[in-house]
Design an enzyme around this catalytic site. Structure first.
Site, PDB file in Angstrom:
ATOM      1  N   MET A   1      -4.024   4.463   1.916  1.00  0.00           N
ATOM      2  CA  MET A   1      -4.323   5.027   3.156  1.00  0.00           C
ATOM      3  C   MET A   1      -5.193   6.084   3.044  1.00  0.00           C
ATOM      4  O   MET A   1      -5.824   6.271   4.001  1.00  0.00           O
ATOM      5  CB  MET A   1      -2.944   5.600   3.805  1.00  0.00           C
TER       6      MET A   1
ATOM      7  N   GLY B   1      -2.796   4.394  -3.675  1.00  0.00           N
ATOM      8  CA  GLY B   1      -2.763   3.078  -4.411  1.00  0.00           C
ATOM      9  C   GLY B   1      -2.064   3.248  -5.761  1.00  0.00           C
ATOM     10  O   GLY B   1      -1.798   2.131  -6.475  1.00  0.00           O
TER      11      GLY B   1
ATOM     12  N   TYR C   1       0.822  -1.094  -0.003  1.00  0.00           N
ATOM     13  CA  TYR C   1      -0.141  -0.190   0.043  1.00  0.00           C
ATOM     14  C   TYR C   1       0.813   1.339  -0.026  1.00  0.00           C
ATOM     15  O   TYR C   1       2.297   1.308   0.160  1.00  0.00           O
ATOM     16  CB  TYR C   1      -0.986   0.011   1.144  1.00  0.00           C
ATOM     17  N   CYS C   2       0.315   2.196  -0.492  1.00  0.00           N
ATOM     18  CA  CYS C   2       0.762   3.641  -0.215  1.00  0.00           C
ATOM     19  C   CYS C   2      -0.269   4.733  -0.034  1.00  0.00           C
ATOM     20  O   CYS C   2      -1.206   4.317   0.863  1.00  0.00           O
ATOM     21  CB  CYS C   2       1.311   4.040  -1.704  1.00  0.00           C
ATOM     22  N   ARG C   3      -0.042   6.128  -0.251  1.00  0.00           N
ATOM     23  CA  ARG C   3      -1.077   6.962   0.026  1.00  0.00           C
ATOM     24  C   ARG C   3      -2.349   6.856  -0.838  1.00  0.00           C
ATOM     25  O   ARG C   3      -3.291   6.711  -0.140  1.00  0.00           O
ATOM     26  CB  ARG C   3      -0.598   8.157  -0.255  1.00  0.00           C
TER      27      ARG C   3
END
Length: 105
Positions: free
Chosen positions: A94, A69, A65-67
């Protein structure tokens, strides 16, 4: 690589005994909180990211995951090129995560 909705990702992760959670955000983003038990490797480190990812166990299932996608999707593609067979991208990252978050302070 598989793109999973927030619900699918969380549910699959909860039932996966071979799971590793991977956070590919920057240090500043991680300082705002991280999904419990996640490993942090910043995708913006370029070759450094690749070196660190290559050290990981390819037999595990990676929930990335990241901020939002986007970077996690790129990370999954890179990981596939490196020989990882099971990578799962968290759609919405996130920004849409409603699960547990641990403070990194």
């Amino acid at each position: 690589m598989e793109d999973l909705s927030q619900e699918e990702w969380a549910e699959q992760l909860a039932n996966d005994d071979n799971a590793v959670v991977l956070d590919v955000r920057t240090d500043a983003e991680v300082a705002e909180g991280i999904i419990p038990n996640a490993i942090h490797i910043d995708i913006y480190k370029g070759q450094g990211f690749i070196y660190q990812v290559e050290e990981l166990d390819k037999s595990k299932n990676y929930y990335v995951y990241c901020r939002s996608g986007n970077r996690s999707g790129q990370a999954c593609k890179i990981m596939e090129q490196l020989g990882f067979e099971n990578t799962y991208n968290l759609e919405g990252g996130m920004l849409q995560w409603t699960g547990d978050v641990v403070d990194m302070d």
